[in-house]
Structures are given as C-alpha cells and as structure tokens.
Design an enzyme around this catalytic site. Structure first.
Site, PDB file in Angstrom:
ATOM      1  N   CYS A   1       0.786  -1.238   0.000  1.00 43.14           N
ATOM      2  CA  CYS A   1       0.000   0.000   0.000  1.00 43.14           C
ATOM      3  C   CYS A   1       0.820   1.293   0.000  1.00 43.14           C
ATOM      4  O   CYS A   1       0.471   2.216  -0.742  1.00 43.14           O
ATOM      5  CB  CYS A   1      -1.031   0.007   1.121  1.00 43.14           C
ATOM      6  SG  CYS A   1      -0.660  -1.060   2.500  1.00 43.14           S
TER       7      CYS A   1
ATOM      8  N   ARG B   1       6.926 -11.490   4.889  1.00 46.77           N
ATOM      9  CA  ARG B   1       6.494 -11.293   6.269  1.00 46.77           C
ATOM     10  C   ARG B   1       7.123 -12.363   7.150  1.00 46.77           C
ATOM     11  O   ARG B   1       7.180 -13.532   6.764  1.00 46.77           O
ATOM     12  CB  ARG B   1       4.972 -11.396   6.368  1.00 46.77           C
ATOM     13  CG  ARG B   1       4.282 -10.303   5.579  1.00 46.77           C
ATOM     14  CD  ARG B   1       2.786 -10.403   5.684  1.00 46.77           C
ATOM     15  NE  ARG B   1       2.178  -9.361   4.867  1.00 46.77           N
ATOM     16  CZ  ARG B   1       0.873  -9.241   4.661  1.00 46.77           C
ATOM     17  NH1 ARG B   1       0.046 -10.093   5.224  1.00 46.77           N
ATOM     18  NH2 ARG B   1       0.402  -8.269   3.913  1.00 46.77           N
TER      19      ARG B   1
ATOM     20  N   GLN C   1       0.727 -11.112  -3.587  1.00 43.79           N
ATOM     21  CA  GLN C   1      -0.682 -10.788  -3.436  1.00 43.79           C
ATOM     22  C   GLN C   1      -1.255 -10.287  -4.748  1.00 43.79           C
ATOM     23  O   GLN C   1      -0.570  -9.603  -5.495  1.00 43.79           O
ATOM     24  CB  GLN C   1      -0.844  -9.659  -2.418  1.00 43.79           C
ATOM     25  CG  GLN C   1      -0.309  -9.980  -1.060  1.00 43.79           C
ATOM     26  CD  GLN C   1      -0.505  -8.800  -0.124  1.00 43.79           C
ATOM     27  OE1 GLN C   1      -0.001  -7.719  -0.379  1.00 43.79           O
ATOM     28  NE2 GLN C   1      -1.245  -9.010   0.934  1.00 43.79           N
TER      29      GLN C   1
ATOM     30  N   ASP D   1      -2.968  -7.743  -5.226  1.00 46.13           N
ATOM     31  CA  ASP D   1      -3.309  -6.601  -4.402  1.00 46.13           C
ATOM     32  C   ASP D   1      -3.857  -5.458  -5.257  1.00 46.13           C
ATOM     33  O   ASP D   1      -3.469  -5.306  -6.410  1.00 46.13           O
ATOM     34  CB  ASP D   1      -2.013  -6.128  -3.704  1.00 46.13           C
ATOM     35  CG  ASP D   1      -2.296  -5.392  -2.418  1.00 46.13           C
ATOM     36  OD1 ASP D   1      -3.481  -5.260  -2.046  1.00 46.13           O
ATOM     37  OD2 ASP D   1      -1.333  -4.948  -1.784  1.00 46.13           O
TER      38      ASP D   1
ATOM     39  N   HIS E   1      -5.550  -1.228  -4.692  1.00 49.24           N
ATOM     40  CA  HIS E   1      -6.044  -0.161  -3.831  1.00 49.24           C
ATOM     41  C   HIS E   1      -6.942   0.749  -4.648  1.00 49.24           C
ATOM     42  O   HIS E   1      -6.556   1.176  -5.736  1.00 49.24           O
ATOM     43  CB  HIS E   1      -4.864   0.608  -3.226  1.00 49.24           C
ATOM     44  CG  HIS E   1      -4.036  -0.260  -2.334  1.00 49.24           C
ATOM     45  ND1 HIS E   1      -2.949  -0.960  -2.777  1.00 49.24           N
ATOM     46  CD2 HIS E   1      -4.194  -0.592  -1.025  1.00 49.24           C
ATOM     47  CE1 HIS E   1      -2.446  -1.678  -1.777  1.00 49.24           C
ATOM     48  NE2 HIS E   1      -3.187  -1.479  -0.706  1.00 49.24           N
TER      49      HIS E   1
ATOM     50  N   LYS F   1     -14.431  -4.074   7.447  1.00 46.31           N
ATOM     51  CA  LYS F   1     -14.009  -4.900   6.309  1.00 46.31           C
ATOM     52  C   LYS F   1     -14.999  -6.021   6.059  1.00 46.31           C
ATOM     53  O   LYS F   1     -15.803  -6.368   6.929  1.00 46.31           O
ATOM     54  CB  LYS F   1     -12.636  -5.507   6.592  1.00 46.31           C
ATOM     55  CG  LYS F   1     -12.642  -6.437   7.796  1.00 46.31           C
ATOM     56  CD  LYS F   1     -11.366  -7.257   7.893  1.00 46.31           C
ATOM     57  CE  LYS F   1     -11.424  -8.170   9.115  1.00 46.31           C
ATOM     58  NZ  LYS F   1     -10.328  -9.097   9.182  1.00 46.31           N
TER      59      LYS F   1
ATOM     60  N   HIS G   1      -8.479  -1.269   0.489  1.00 45.04           N
ATOM     61  CA  HIS G   1      -7.515  -2.327   0.163  1.00 45.04           C
ATOM     62  C   HIS G   1      -8.319  -3.548  -0.194  1.00 45.04           C
ATOM     63  O   HIS G   1      -9.312  -3.838   0.457  1.00 45.04           O
ATOM     64  CB  HIS G   1      -6.682  -2.749   1.382  1.00 45.04           C
ATOM     65  CG  HIS G   1      -5.993  -1.668   2.110  1.00 45.04           C
ATOM     66  ND1 HIS G   1      -4.629  -1.530   2.073  1.00 45.04           N
ATOM     67  CD2 HIS G   1      -6.451  -0.698   2.917  1.00 45.04           C
ATOM     68  CE1 HIS G   1      -4.281  -0.516   2.847  1.00 45.04           C
ATOM     69  NE2 HIS G   1      -5.370   0.002   3.377  1.00 45.04           N
TER      70      HIS G   1
END
Length: 649
Positions: free
Chosen positions: A346, A375, A393, A395, A397, A478, A524
């Site tokens: 992000c 991670r 990911q 991912d 945004h 979420k 996200h």
RNA sequence: GCCACCCUAGCUCAAUCGGCAGAGCGAGCGCUUCGUAAGCGCUAGGUUAUGAGUUCGAUUCUCAUGGGUGGCUCCA
C-alpha cells in the site's frame, strides 16, 4: 458457550494490505485407500446437499445428541487416561468440537500412539459398562475439596466462583452454577449435557486420532498440556464417512500433489516458507494470473509495479514500523540508510497516487499489482503454500470520493464473487467486521457510512453474511469472504478493507469540484489473497485434476507403437498451433503404462493414436474419468477442446 | 517461538541390540512394438540432513544447527 472448534477454526484478522487466506479446517490423520472421485464438482454437490440436510434438522449442534455423545466420550477418555496414570494425571478441559472432541492432560510422560490404542480399548470397556451420567450441583467449597489434587480444576472452579468467566475462560453474563457429572467412579467438573449412560456412545463410532501440545487456556506463557483429539459419531457409517473425508483430504494435500504433479517445491537451502514454482505449477499460476489480469483490465484497474524494499521512513509514515514490525524482517543497510523488505504494497501505491495533483475527475483510481511481499512468520506456523514467508498478493487499492464509495464497494464485491466463481467456487460466506469500540481510528461517525455501505453491498449482492461485531481492525471495517471447497471445507480468500488511516498519514488529497483539497477514501482488497495460498487451495479443491483451462498439460498424445510417433508429433503440432497445451509421450513404455502415467498426472485428455487413427486422421481421446470417446477427427477434437478451454470447463 | 514426533537414493520406505546400507517406484541404457491404469533385463544413484561430542568403531547414543509433520500460540 463452548467455542466450537476452538481458536484454530477462527479466521484471522487480515492485516492492512491483506493477503491472508486461512484454512478453516483442521488437518488430521487419515486411513484407508480410496478411489479417486470422478470430479471435484460431484463431491462438492454431495457435500453441500448434506450440509443443507443438516440445516433443515434445525437443531443447533450444542443441542444435538451428537454433541452429548462427544462430550460424554471426552469424559470417558479422561477416565481412561486417569486410570493409566493413577494419582498423577492432571486433567484440564475436554469439550466437543466440530467433528469430535478433545481433552487436555498434564501427564508425567509423553503419550505414544500405542497409548492411544490402550486408551481407546479401555474406553470401549467403559462404554460397555453402561454407566449412567449423573449431575450434581455443588458449592464452590465442596467442589474444591473434591478436586483438591487437580490444580487446573481448582483454577476453573475459582473462575466460576468469581463469575465472569466460564470453564473455557470466556466471559459470562450470569453467575454460573457449579456442577459435576459422574459416571462410574469418574467425576468431572462440567455443565453438561451428556448422554444418559455410557452405553449410548457407539463403541464402533469412536476413534482417537492424535495427540498434540496445547497451552493451558491457550496461553503460551502457561504450562503446555497434552491434548488428545478424538472423533465420535452416531454410527459406524458416519465415522467411516468422516474418516473417508480425512483420507480424501490427505490425498488432496497440496504439498503431496505439488510434488507428484511437479508443481512447486521448497528447498532447505533456499529457506523455509519460500516457494519455488516449477514449470508446470508456474503454468497453472500464470494461466490464473493472465485470466485475472484480463479481468482487472476490463474492470478498470491500472497495473502498477513497485519495488521490494523501501526506506525506513516510508514505513514510519505508514505506521508499519509501529504496528507491524513483528511481521517485518530486519532492515538492510544501504549506504548508511535503512531499508525494509516490504510486508505490504500500500505505501508504494499511495506514493504513485501522490506523485502528482489529483482531480476529482480522475477518481475512482484502481491500482493493481501482483505484489510480492515478505512477512516474518514463526517457524512453527509455516505450512506448504498456505502459510509462507514470501508471497505474491493480487493486491489493489481503490481511491475514491465519498460519494463514489457505495458504488465502489458494490463493484469490488461483485468483482470478487465473479472471479472466485471462475475458479470453480460456488458457495460463499461473507463476514462483515464492525468497529471495535476499544480500538478504532477516526470518529464514530467516520465509521457509520462505510460500515453501512459494506452491509448494503452485501445485501444487494445477495451473499449470505454474518456480522462480526467489534472484529474490525482499527483503521476501518471490512468484508471477508470465505469459499467452500469441494470437500465442504471453508477457506477465507478475499478481503475488502476500508482504511481511515493511510490517506491521513500520507496526506493524500484530490481537488474537488469546489476547487478545495479533499481527502480520498481508500479501499484495500485482495481477491485471491496470495497466489501461493490461492494455488494451494485450488490444488486441494480440484485434487490436482485442474479444469482444462488451468491444466498445465491439456492433452497428451499416446502412440501405440513407435510407428505412430511421427503422426503423434504431427497432431501435437496442430494442437499447439490451436493453442492447446499438448505433449507426446515418446517414452519406450507400452501404451498401458503411458495411460497410467497420464492418469497419474491428471491430464484432461489422453489421445491414443494407432493404425486406425493414423489411417483416418483421427485421435481416440480418453478422459481422466476413464471414459473412452473412440476415434474422432483431429479437427473435431481441437474444436471440442478449444470450446472447453474458452468456457473454463 | 512452544510441546511432541521425524529427517536413510529423486519418491515411498526397509535395515543396523553401536560392526561392509537394501527394496520398490522413478531415472539412464538395451530388448520388446504391444489398442485404454504398471512388458522384460541391465546400470547408475548414498559423507544415512549438517556440525560437534562419546566410542576401537556412530547412520544408530548425546548435544547443537537446519528442515519437516501434528497441534498450540501468533497472524494490527
């Protein structure tokens, strides 16, 4: 309330930037040898039908006879274990869980598999004794006297006495009564319910499965106990069905299939939790990614690329170093500056947004990236593809205006469901996590509109959803979406999260119609979550028999003798030219062995070619199911395969 | 990370009460040319995860490290 399934079954909170999909089903040992199912779909339908049946019975698990049986079986097991270590066994708790029960013990030595057999044998004797279960309500003092040599029970009694927590450490509203249940000469602190007598436990439907470590009250600072897991059912058939399911799950284990189908591996030298994708696994992954990329492009996403490391200051601004440092690796020193490997994408996407002045006319912006993040995960939690240290990911945004928010949520929710369906998932369960009153950013009002927007989007999408009150992370509400796989197991895949924090921290803005700067909203989302985990779930969902559009090899030519090799290569060339992933098995084996090998690789089409086919310009397709389609012209086969690939069959 | 268990050929597994390490599958080579789930033979393949210790001798016993399995804990 008993915590069904315990914490292991609870979906985790997905962190900012997302990417976590967690298996919502325990893995357990397995038993016999079973035939491969015709297709994942068939099993899925059966399982779903069965689940519906259960629902229609309209009795909650806690009220069911099965629950009593399992609870009682746990007591019987505890008795057997106490007898095995007279005066030395300390018993903790033993609740029923989904599909079975467990009991935690503090014992003078470690249990072995042989011990489990002995315990199980003794359990059958106790069951045969038909000892009645008797309940007795007692005062706290009397209870403590009775359990004077059982420190864990004393602690539980004290908890009950003080009120506030039940025997599992969960908060309670009312002052609970303290009750004992006895059968034979075994007595346990317990609120029940139980069966009338031990004879109501079917001895041929009980089985002890495994022993594992478990912390007292789930606290890693408290003593570690030995937990015996068992399963109990109404009858032998149900037990066998359950064991079949365990066996089937074992056969589908993505770690085993990953090796057998040459999809991926890990290496001790590379490091734990780091995945190496082999050509075949890479092909499946690439096919999935290509499909997703096309969907995203059609869905108005822009693809961006960002680096794997960023300076300490970036992570300071984003708050990761304050909130997420435990999940990050030690910094790298580059010319005296600290850089961190990214745990999330992000901040980079935000910097792309912030790279120039934005107008309200540009919004919504949707930045997508197949972003590889790292991670720190404790060594004990690593698991195949499902829990790794480096992963990619899907991912994205979204940045939008306040007035665009409902539409944006509708879009992302519909988008999620449609892509998950494309991968063969049909059943979804959504969870809406709302504000945690103890821990939230922004104002109460800030939360209302987005939370309501998420809820309404779920209503409009017609997805069944539950509300996880107070389960949101601090920066916003979420939606998590879980899918049910072919074996009826639930997996959390997609997560869609609001963020009140990062736009603020990075001072994001756009110029509105009024000429004034405004703060954009940020969402996200990850739909597959991480490619690693998604692939792991897909492998298990399909048991490695990928639908043709995803299969790394879609057709294998099987020449009957070497005389047919030229023809086989000729046909394979035509298939490849038509966009079909085809190979020729030119090994010196006999046809039967080639078929066996192809079946083992779960290749959708085995195209047998012999004299007849060469003569007629045909192929004789055999399906994975064993069905033999007989000779058909090569062009007809190409048309058939093309259609199936395009329709994602 | 914690508790328990485990690591022998590419895979699945034998064996050694501490005394020359084996099989099947797979691989390579040869023979066979065969019609819907394993044809036959030969060959190669191992510092028994790594490092230390005990011992005349360690794959076996001890310790450490790495990796794995099942749980637990963790996963803002």
């Amino acid at each position: 309330m008993v915590k069904l399934g315990g914490t292991a079954y609870k979906a985790p909170h997905a962190p900012i930037g997302v990417g976590f999909l967690i298996r919502n089903w325990p893995s357990l040992p397995q038993v016999s040898n079973l035939r491969e199912p015709e297709s994942a779909k068939t099993i899925g339908e059966k399982t779903v039908a069965k689940a519906k049946e259960k629902e229609q019975e309209n009795v909650s698990y806690e009220e069911s006879q099965l629950y009593r049986i399992r609870h009682s079986a746990a007591h019987v097991m505890a008795q057997a274990v106490m007898e095995m270590f007279p005066g030395e066994a300390k018993i903790a708790i033993g609740p029923p869980i989904e599909d079975g029960f467990y009991y935690d013990f503090d014992l003078p030595r470690n249990l072995t598999p042989e011990d489990l057999e002995a315990i199980e044998k003794r359990m059958r004797q106790i069951i045969a004794g038909k000892y009645p279960f008797e309940k007795k309500v007692v005062g706290a003092e009397e209870a403590k006297t009775l359990f004077a040599d059982q420190p864990y029970k004393i602690e539980l009694i004290e908890g009950l006495e003080e009120g506030g927590v039940d025997e599992y450490g969960e908060p309670l509203d009312e002052q609970p009564e303290i009750s004992f249940y006895s059968h034979g000469d075994f007595t346990d602190l317990c609120r029940g319910p139980h069966v009338e007598h031990t004879g109501q436990i079917n001895p041929s439907a009980v089985k002890l499965l495994s022993v594992a470590g478990a912390y007292w009250r789930g606290d890693e600072n408290r003593p570690q106990l030995q937990r015996i897991y068992g399963t109990a059912w109404q009858n032998k058939k149900d037990l066998d069905d359950y064991l079949w399911k365990l066996e089937e799950a074992k056969k589908r284990d993505h770690r085993k299939l990953g090796r057998e189908l040459d999809l991926f591996s890990t290496s001790e030298e590379v490091g734990a939790g780091l995945i190496l994708w082999h050509p075949k696994g890479g092909l499946v992954r690439k096919t999935a990614e290509d499909f997703m990329r096309a969907q995203h492009e059609a869905g108005g996403y822009d693809f961006v690329y960002t680096p794997h490391i960023g300076k300490a200051n970036l992570w300071q601004t984003s708050g990761h170093l304050d909130w997420y440092q435990d999940g990050m690796y030690a910094p790298l020193d580059i010319e005296g500056q600290e850089y961190y490997l990214k745990p999330m994408n992000c901040p980079f996407h935000i910097h792309i947004y912030n790279s120039k002045m934005r107008s309200y006319r540009e919004l919504p912006l949707r930045f997508a990236e197949w972003g590889t993040v790292y991670r720190y995960e404790r060594s004990g939690v690593l698991h195949g593809l499902l829990r790794v240290r480096g992963f990619t990911q899907d991912d994205a945004h979204h940045f939008c205006r306040r007035d665009q928010m409902p539409e944006e949520i509708d879009f992302v929710l519909d988008f999620s469901l449609s892509v998950l369906r494309a991968f063969g998932f049909e059943n979804f369960q959504a969870y809406l996590s709302t504000r945690n009153p103890e821990k939230f950013a922004g104002s109460v009002e800030d939360w209302e509109a987005p939370t309501e927007a998420l809820r309404q989007a779920l209503e409009r999408a017609g997805v069944s959803y539950k509300i996880d009150e107070g389960e949101a992370v601090f920066y916003g509400p979420k939606i998590d979406i879980k899918v049910t796989d072919a074996l009826g197991r639930e997996w959390q895949l997609s997560t869609i999260q609001f963020d009140f924090i990062l736009p603020e921290r990075f001072d994001m803005s756009y110029i509105g119609e009024d000429g004034q700067p405004h703060r954009p909203y940020m969402i996200h989302r990850a739909l597959m979550g991480s490619m690693e985990r998604f692939m792991g779930v897909l492998i298990e969902h399909y048991a490695g028999a990928f639908p043709i559009w995803l299969a790394p090899v879609q057709a294998v030519l099987i020449p009957i003798t070497d005389d047919h090799l030229d023809y086989a290569f000729d046909v394979a060339g035509k298939l490849k030219a038509a966009g079909i992933r085809a190979e020729v098995d030119d090994s010196p084996s006999r046809m039967n062995a080639k078929i066996r090998a192809a079946q083992g690789q779960k290749i959708p089409y085995m195209l047998v070619v012999g004299d007849k086919e060469v003569e007629a310009g045909q192929v004789a397709p055999r399906l994975r199911s064993g069905e033999n389609l007989g000779g058909i012209p090569v062009d007809d086969f190409i048309a058939r395969a093309r259609e199936e690939i395009e329709r994602h069959l």
